[in-house]
Design a protein around this motif. Structure first.
Motif, PDB file in Angstrom:
ATOM      1  N   ASP A  87      -1.715  10.132  -2.633  1.00 23.77           N
ATOM      2  CA  ASP A  87      -2.158   8.511  -2.614  1.00 23.77           C
ATOM      3  C   ASP A  87      -2.684   7.895  -1.239  1.00 23.77           C
ATOM      4  O   ASP A  87      -4.290   7.302  -1.135  1.00 23.77           O
ATOM      5  CB  ASP A  87      -0.687   7.130  -2.847  1.00 23.77           C
ATOM      6  CG  ASP A  87      -0.606   7.274  -4.763  1.00 23.77           C
ATOM      7  OD1 ASP A  87      -1.446   7.737  -5.551  1.00 23.77           O
ATOM      8  OD2 ASP A  87       0.665   7.820  -5.080  1.00 23.77           O
ATOM      9  N   LEU A  88      -2.363   9.171  -0.455  1.00 24.41           N
ATOM     10  CA  LEU A  88      -2.725   8.100   0.608  1.00 24.41           C
ATOM     11  C   LEU A  88      -2.565   9.894   1.758  1.00 24.41           C
ATOM     12  O   LEU A  88      -1.480  10.044   1.490  1.00 24.41           O
ATOM     13  CB  LEU A  88      -1.597   7.180   1.181  1.00 24.41           C
ATOM     14  CG  LEU A  88      -1.900   6.665   2.564  1.00 24.41           C
ATOM     15  CD1 LEU A  88      -3.754   5.890   3.446  1.00 24.41           C
ATOM     16  CD2 LEU A  88      -0.872   5.485   2.963  1.00 24.41           C
ATOM     17  N   ALA A  92       0.684  -1.731   0.101  1.00 24.95           N
ATOM     18  CA  ALA A  92      -0.085   0.423   0.300  1.00 24.95           C
ATOM     19  C   ALA A  92       1.252   1.453  -0.256  1.00 24.95           C
ATOM     20  O   ALA A  92       0.742   2.499  -0.396  1.00 24.95           O
ATOM     21  CB  ALA A  92      -1.018  -0.118   1.465  1.00 24.95           C
ATOM     22  N   GLY A 129      -7.363   7.734  -3.343  1.00 19.23           N
ATOM     23  CA  GLY A 129      -7.040   7.046  -1.909  1.00 19.23           C
ATOM     24  C   GLY A 129      -7.350   7.431  -1.151  1.00 19.23           C
ATOM     25  O   GLY A 129      -9.240   7.591  -0.962  1.00 19.23           O
ATOM     26  N   ARG A 130      -6.422   6.282   0.217  1.00 20.74           N
ATOM     27  CA  ARG A 130      -7.489   6.520   1.453  1.00 20.74           C
ATOM     28  C   ARG A 130      -7.005   7.061   2.356  1.00 20.74           C
ATOM     29  O   ARG A 130      -5.538   7.804   2.012  1.00 20.74           O
ATOM     30  CB  ARG A 130      -7.323   4.831   2.076  1.00 20.74           C
ATOM     31  CG  ARG A 130      -7.949   5.057   3.346  1.00 20.74           C
ATOM     32  CD  ARG A 130      -7.566   3.315   3.822  1.00 20.74           C
ATOM     33  NE  ARG A 130      -7.902   2.224   3.301  1.00 20.74           N
ATOM     34  CZ  ARG A 130      -8.651   0.990   4.347  1.00 20.74           C
ATOM     35  NH1 ARG A 130      -8.061   0.975   4.703  1.00 20.74           N
ATOM     36  NH2 ARG A 130      -9.686   0.322   3.413  1.00 20.74           N
ATOM     37  N   ARG A 185     -12.647   6.611  -3.528  1.00 21.04           N
ATOM     38  CA  ARG A 185     -12.335   5.313  -3.808  1.00 21.04           C
ATOM     39  C   ARG A 185     -11.681   4.285  -2.693  1.00 21.04           C
ATOM     40  O   ARG A 185     -11.855   2.936  -2.234  1.00 21.04           O
ATOM     41  CB  ARG A 185     -11.720   5.354  -5.237  1.00 21.04           C
ATOM     42  CG  ARG A 185     -11.706   3.948  -6.049  1.00 21.04           C
ATOM     43  CD  ARG A 185     -11.359   4.214  -7.198  1.00 21.04           C
ATOM     44  NE  ARG A 185     -11.959   5.341  -8.184  1.00 21.04           N
ATOM     45  CZ  ARG A 185     -10.748   5.706  -9.418  1.00 21.04           C
ATOM     46  NH1 ARG A 185      -9.810   5.653  -9.066  1.00 21.04           N
ATOM     47  NH2 ARG A 185     -11.436   7.204 -10.053  1.00 21.04           N
ATOM     48  N   GLY A 186     -10.862   5.497  -2.517  1.00 21.86           N
ATOM     49  CA  GLY A 186     -10.118   4.216  -1.433  1.00 21.86           C
ATOM     50  C   GLY A 186     -11.050   4.206   0.332  1.00 21.86           C
ATOM     51  O   GLY A 186     -10.025   3.182   0.888  1.00 21.86           O
TER      52      GLY A 186
END
Length: 404
Positions: A116-117, A33, A161-162, A199-200
């Motif tokens: 991304d995170l 991840a 991302g998350r 989405r994450g």
């Protein structure tokens, strides 16, 4: 001289991590991840944020960008990371000493490649910060309004991302407005009515006090001893503790492994893990070669601290300030937990707030901060209670700013 992890062992009673097995079993998933990804960490200079950053930078992310108003904390964290064995390698590492809810934050999203995170540790987390309307509004601004703004900006930047935002054990069946604000925060980040869907997915975590963390009661022991001030702790009060390193492990696992829309909580046994604060104070002094001298009168204790040799004064105070909880819990009375395949964790399933209550509170806060709708503390408390019906707040007329 004692480092923070050895001091933490005084409070936790352990030197090995409680979450070592889960961390070992999820390392592959964490690496998958993180490796090659771009990370944005808000509030990264605090104890929990820096511990999580220290851990995640070992999994070869492409970039780690830290945002925190504490520029001294950012500088110290940078020194620590670059001074460790292996340093930061090829990671694109940047620090931004800015307010994450300010207009300047928008420039970060305008000038940097997408993330991304995103992990958010920014919070006002002291019960003492709820004593009056200005302080309470600042807490709600930091914990809610700026959080909403950040999520909106992420959505506008194309973030897919998350998103992780740390909570607190005090959000479960809260008695303090601080704890209630973090419960509202949970509603905010999981609410599709007020914040965008990523989405994450979105996750959170509630866990115990971080031993000797920045601004904590236990850190005050270190500062008081250095300044020859008496140690002070509430009488007959027990707390759960994790070490700074363990706090980073909890957040890494919650941010990357926990199922979306869940709040990760540790499995802690009251019989094994609850520790009385007086016992921690005694253990702390013993680690410094000192014995406890219990003194009730504050002025006597102050004089004793200045001349202490082998015995050091400890004052035990009543737990009677507004918002103080005599016990700790991680799951609210109306909540349920489910297994997520981890040894030391379970997940609280999110329970939505009453319809319309979150939007009404945010609107009230927005109007109060803009000066268009002056209000008193009682109105704010009522609006918070509408979102968090389980709130059991009681004003005692006393707050920690009136205590030594």
């Amino acid at each position: 001289m004692h480092d923070i992890e050895s001091l933490a062992a005084v409070a936790t009673g352990r030197t090995a991590s409680l979450f070592a097995d889960d961390l070992a079993e999820t390392q592959g998933a964490i690496r998958a991840a993180v490796e090659g990804r771009r990370l944005l960490i808000i509030g990264g200079a605090g104890t929990i944020g820096s511990s999580t950053t220290e851990l995640l930078t070992r999994f070869s992310p492409a970039a780690v960008h830290l945002v925190d108003q504490n520029e001294n904390g950012l500088a110290e964290l940078t020194r620590n990371l670059r001074s460790r064995e292996g340093g930061l390698g090829d990671i694109e590492f940047k620090t931004f000493p800015i307010d994450y809810g300010s207009a300047i934050m928008g420039l970060v999203f305008d000038t940097e490649a997408p993330y991304d995170l995103v992990l958010n540790f920014a919070a006002l987390k002291h019960v003492r910060s709820e004593k009056d309307v200005p302080s309470l509004l600042q807490m709600l601004d930091t914990n809610l309004v700026k959080n909403r703004s950040l999520m909106d900006r992420l959505a506008e930047s194309g973030f897919a991302g998350r998103y992780f935002c740390v909570s607190t054990d005090k959000a479960a069946n809260p008695v303090s407005l601080m704890g209630a604000s973090k419960r509202v925060m949970e509603h905010l980040i999981f609410s599709r009515a007020c914040t965008p869907e990523f989405r994450g997915g979105v996750t959170s975590a509630r866990f115990a006090n971080v031993a000797f963390s920045d601004g904590s009661l236990l850190q005050s022991f270190v500062n008081r001893l250095a300044k020859k001030q008496p140690l002070v702790a509430p009488r007959a009060t027990s707390r759960y503790f994790v070490s700074p390193r363990e706090s980073g492990e909890i957040c890494a696992i919650a941010a990357l492994i926990a199922p979306p829309d869940s709040i990760l909580v540790p499995r802690l046994d009251p019989a094994e893990h609850l520790v009385e604060l007086e016992a921690v104070a005694r253990g702390f002094l013993a680690a410094h070669g000192l014995e406890v001298d219990l003194i009730e009168d504050e002025e006597t204790a102050k004089r004793a601290a200045r001349s202490a040799a082998r015995r050091y004064p400890l004052v035990l105070s009543a737990l009677d300030t507004s918002g103080e909880k005599p016990y700790e819990e991680f799951v609210g009375s109306h909540e349920s937990v489910r297994d997520v395949g981890l040894h030391s964790f379970e997940a609280v399933s999110y329970v939505p707030a009453p319809a319309g209550s979150l939007e009404a509170l945010l609107d009230m806060v927005d109007r109060a901060m803009s000066g268009t709708a002056p209000l008193d503390k009682g109105a704010l408390v009522s609006a918070i209670a509408a979102v968090v019906p389980e709130l059991r707040h009681k004003e005692t007329g006393r707050n920690l700013d009136g205590r030594m």
